[in-house]
Motif scaffolding. Structure first.
Motif, PDB file in Angstrom:
ATOM      1  N   LEU A  52      10.157  -3.670 -55.101  1.00 11.76           N
ATOM      2  CA  LEU A  52       9.424  -5.006 -55.901  1.00 11.76           C
ATOM      3  C   LEU A  52       7.896  -5.018 -55.627  1.00 11.76           C
ATOM      4  O   LEU A  52       7.122  -5.280 -56.226  1.00 11.76           O
ATOM      5  N   PRO A  53       7.492  -4.915 -54.084  1.00  8.76           N
ATOM      6  CA  PRO A  53       6.195  -4.991 -53.948  1.00  8.76           C
ATOM      7  C   PRO A  53       5.334  -3.842 -54.456  1.00  8.76           C
ATOM      8  O   PRO A  53       4.173  -4.137 -54.978  1.00  8.76           O
ATOM      9  N   MET A  54       5.717  -2.569 -54.475  1.00  5.27           N
ATOM     10  CA  MET A  54       5.267  -1.444 -55.158  1.00  5.27           C
ATOM     11  C   MET A  54       5.257  -1.465 -56.797  1.00  5.27           C
ATOM     12  O   MET A  54       4.278  -0.976 -57.232  1.00  5.27           O
ATOM     13  N   LEU A  55       6.102  -2.387 -57.242  1.00  7.02           N
ATOM     14  CA  LEU A  55       6.086  -2.554 -58.584  1.00  7.02           C
ATOM     15  C   LEU A  55       5.371  -3.712 -59.137  1.00  7.02           C
ATOM     16  O   LEU A  55       5.580  -3.760 -60.390  1.00  7.02           O
ATOM     17  N   ARG A  56       4.655  -4.223 -58.531  1.00  7.35           N
ATOM     18  CA  ARG A  56       3.803  -5.384 -58.833  1.00  7.35           C
ATOM     19  C   ARG A  56       3.043  -5.393 -59.867  1.00  7.35           C
ATOM     20  O   ARG A  56       2.908  -6.055 -60.857  1.00  7.35           O
ATOM     21  N   PRO A  57       2.122  -4.313 -60.006  1.00  8.90           N
ATOM     22  CA  PRO A  57       0.955  -4.004 -61.125  1.00  8.90           C
ATOM     23  C   PRO A  57       1.827  -3.886 -62.508  1.00  8.90           C
ATOM     24  O   PRO A  57       1.634  -4.436 -63.494  1.00  8.90           O
ATOM     25  N   THR A  58       3.226  -3.050 -62.487  1.00  8.33           N
ATOM     26  CA  THR A  58       3.810  -2.872 -63.475  1.00  8.33           C
ATOM     27  C   THR A  58       4.520  -4.345 -63.895  1.00  8.33           C
ATOM     28  O   THR A  58       4.460  -4.599 -65.137  1.00  8.33           O
ATOM     29  N   MET A  59       5.049  -5.138 -63.005  1.00  9.94           N
ATOM     30  CA  MET A  59       5.464  -6.572 -63.472  1.00  9.94           C
ATOM     31  C   MET A  59       4.458  -7.305 -63.990  1.00  9.94           C
ATOM     32  O   MET A  59       4.866  -8.167 -64.944  1.00  9.94           O
ATOM     33  N   ILE A  60       3.425  -7.248 -63.577  1.00  8.76           N
ATOM     34  CA  ILE A  60       2.375  -8.077 -64.120  1.00  8.76           C
ATOM     35  C   ILE A  60       1.941  -7.652 -65.648  1.00  8.76           C
ATOM     36  O   ILE A  60       1.878  -8.668 -66.307  1.00  8.76           O
ATOM     37  N   PHE A  61       2.016  -6.433 -65.675  1.00  2.53           N
ATOM     38  CA  PHE A  61       1.752  -5.847 -67.184  1.00  2.53           C
ATOM     39  C   PHE A  61       3.222  -6.463 -68.127  1.00  2.53           C
ATOM     40  O   PHE A  61       2.834  -6.959 -69.268  1.00  2.53           O
ATOM     41  N   VAL A  62       4.106  -6.293 -67.696  1.00  3.47           N
ATOM     42  CA  VAL A  62       5.433  -6.772 -68.313  1.00  3.47           C
ATOM     43  C   VAL A  62       5.470  -8.255 -68.508  1.00  3.47           C
ATOM     44  O   VAL A  62       5.672  -8.649 -69.674  1.00  3.47           O
ATOM     45  N   VAL A  63       5.140  -8.926 -67.452  1.00  5.35           N
ATOM     46  CA  VAL A  63       5.086 -10.433 -67.796  1.00  5.35           C
ATOM     47  C   VAL A  63       4.222 -10.994 -68.693  1.00  5.35           C
ATOM     48  O   VAL A  63       4.500 -11.869 -69.552  1.00  5.35           O
ATOM     49  N   LEU A  64       3.039 -10.423 -68.654  1.00  9.69           N
ATOM     50  CA  LEU A  64       1.916 -10.789 -69.576  1.00  9.69           C
ATOM     51  C   LEU A  64       1.968 -10.484 -70.979  1.00  9.69           C
ATOM     52  O   LEU A  64       1.961 -10.777 -72.112  1.00  9.69           O
ATOM     53  N   ASN A  65       2.610  -9.080 -71.150  1.00  4.40           N
ATOM     54  CA  ASN A  65       3.146  -8.656 -72.476  1.00  4.40           C
ATOM     55  C   ASN A  65       4.254  -9.439 -73.028  1.00  4.40           C
ATOM     56  O   ASN A  65       4.279  -9.988 -74.196  1.00  4.40           O
ATOM     57  N   SER A  66       5.031 -10.061 -72.240  1.00  4.10           N
ATOM     58  CA  SER A  66       6.249 -10.773 -72.460  1.00  4.10           C
ATOM     59  C   SER A  66       5.946 -12.317 -72.795  1.00  4.10           C
ATOM     60  O   SER A  66       6.181 -12.881 -73.754  1.00  4.10           O
ATOM     61  N   THR A  67       4.961 -12.816 -72.280  1.00  4.77           N
ATOM     62  CA  THR A  67       4.238 -13.961 -72.237  1.00  4.77           C
ATOM     63  C   THR A  67       3.734 -13.953 -73.691  1.00  4.77           C
ATOM     64  O   THR A  67       3.916 -15.084 -74.578  1.00  4.77           O
ATOM     65  N   ILE A  68       2.772 -12.925 -74.160  1.00  5.76           N
ATOM     66  CA  ILE A  68       2.277 -12.966 -75.347  1.00  5.76           C
ATOM     67  C   ILE A  68       3.503 -13.008 -76.721  1.00  5.76           C
ATOM     68  O   ILE A  68       3.266 -13.598 -77.644  1.00  5.76           O
ATOM     69  N   GLY A  69       4.474 -12.160 -76.312  1.00  9.45           N
ATOM     70  CA  GLY A  69       5.257 -12.067 -77.182  1.00  9.45           C
ATOM     71  C   GLY A  69       6.408 -13.302 -77.461  1.00  9.45           C
ATOM     72  O   GLY A  69       6.783 -13.604 -78.755  1.00  9.45           O
ATOM     73  N   GLY A  70       6.515 -13.903 -76.400  1.00  8.80           N
ATOM     74  CA  GLY A  70       7.570 -14.785 -76.351  1.00  8.80           C
ATOM     75  C   GLY A  70       7.033 -16.207 -77.078  1.00  8.80           C
ATOM     76  O   GLY A  70       7.398 -16.983 -77.658  1.00  8.80           O
ATOM     77  N   LEU A  71       5.462 -16.287 -76.818  1.00  9.44           N
ATOM     78  CA  LEU A  71       4.756 -17.687 -77.264  1.00  9.44           C
ATOM     79  C   LEU A  71       4.485 -17.390 -78.725  1.00  9.44           C
ATOM     80  O   LEU A  71       3.992 -18.351 -79.395  1.00  9.44           O
TER      81      LEU A  71
END
Length: 317
Positions: free
Chosen positions: A227-246
């Motif tokens: 999880l800590p090492m995956l943080r940059p990828t998680m930021i990208f996925v969450v931001l992308n999902s935020t745009i798509g979800g809203l």
């Protein structure tokens, strides 16, 4: 003639370049990278920046299909802030966003962690998780509409085993949110899982080997390393999902037979559906443009909140 009497350029074996050629060589080195990336910026200006400026301009006017243009200032925005239908669409959008995004991220993480292990036919199984993404939205809507049918749907039939009364999934607010959220999760969980998987494969295996030698279990390795090492990828996925979800539009629209009303009482109408209704049914383009900019601000707020939340995963300050 001795070598000492030769010009410096001749002694060094280099030929003197004319000033014009040196200028062209310098221009080629410094300007060519910008020329090569210029198509992206030109396309962004034509299809990204210009629509933003154009929408902002007309959001300040009362502009309709007949071509009537009258200065309104911030009148469209003030009217939207008191419009119950608009706020109903905002509540629906945010509700479906949370119902879809949170389970989607958790399922994608678990799926990526499972796909990151060694097993037979690994490549084929990894590719298969992308099949829902290439499926037509209309086909997905048809299938899920049948699954969530009130009288003979599979979901109500299964719930009946546990004594749950049949639910009219399209007539009630929260059930319709759940039905649409499952459509979104079915389509996009595999896509996000592949992105998480790509991020996991960049983590050095030495970290896991050292943790295993120290006696860390697989669960602890996941929480303390992955999880800590995956943080940059998680930021990208969450931001992308935020745009798509809203900006959710296709799934709720097809769930109601292509109608942008979002149900008989707008119980699952999203902001994107509200914008399309105002612009292409009511022909109030200025009002729709103002709603589009408020949606843009909502996306910025949601993206910022999610970004700050994800940054704290793994002890980030």
């Amino acid at each position: 003639m001795s070598i000492d009497t030769l010009p410096r350029t001749a002694r060094s074996g280099h030929r003197h370049r004319p000033p014009g050629r040196r200028w062209r060589s310098r221009l080629d080195v410094k300007a060519m990278p910008y020329v090569l990336v210029s198509p992206y910026f030109l396309l962004f200006a034509a299809f990204g920046l210009f629509p933003l400026v154009f929408t902002l301009y007309y959001s300040l006017y009362d502009y309709d299909l007949a071509g009537t243009t009258e200065w309104a200032g911030l009148g469209n925005y003030a009217e939207l802030l008191t419009d119950e239908d608009f706020w109903n669409a905002v509540v629906n959008t945010v509700g479906m966003f949370f119902l879809a995004t949170v389970p989607q991220m958790l399922l994608a993480l678990m799926l990526a962690n499972a796909l990151n292990k060694r097993f037979r036919f690994r490549l084929a199984i990894r590719m298969s998780v992308l099949l829902p993404l290439v499926t037509s939205v209309v086909a997905v809507a048809v299938v899920f509409t049948q699954l969530y049918a009130r009288d003979w749907g599979l979901v109500n039939w299964v719930l009946g085993w546990f004594g749950v009364d049949p639910t009219n999934w399209r007539a009630e607010r929260v059930p319709s949110w759940i039905a649409i959220a499952t459509m979104v999760d079915w389509r996009w969980t595999g896509y996000n899982a592949i992105i998480f998987l790509a991020g996991m494969q960049t983590i050095p295996r030495d970290l896991y080997e050292a943790a295993a030698i120290d006696g860390a279990s697989r669960r602890r390795q996941f929480w303390q390393i992955t999880l800590p090492m995956l943080r940059p990828t998680m930021i990208f996925v969450v931001l992308n999902s935020t745009i798509g979800g809203l900006t959710l539009f296709s799934e709720p629209t097809t769930f109601y037979n292509g109608n942008v009303d979002g149900g008989s009482q707008g119980q699952f109408q999203t902001v994107a559906m509200f914008i399309v209704k105002q612009g292409f049914r009511e022909f109030d383009y200025g009002y729709a443009a103002a709603a589009a900019w408020l949606l843009f601000l909502l996306i910025l707020i949601g993206a910022l909140v999610n970004f700050l939340f994800v940054r704290r995963i793994g002890g980030s300050k």
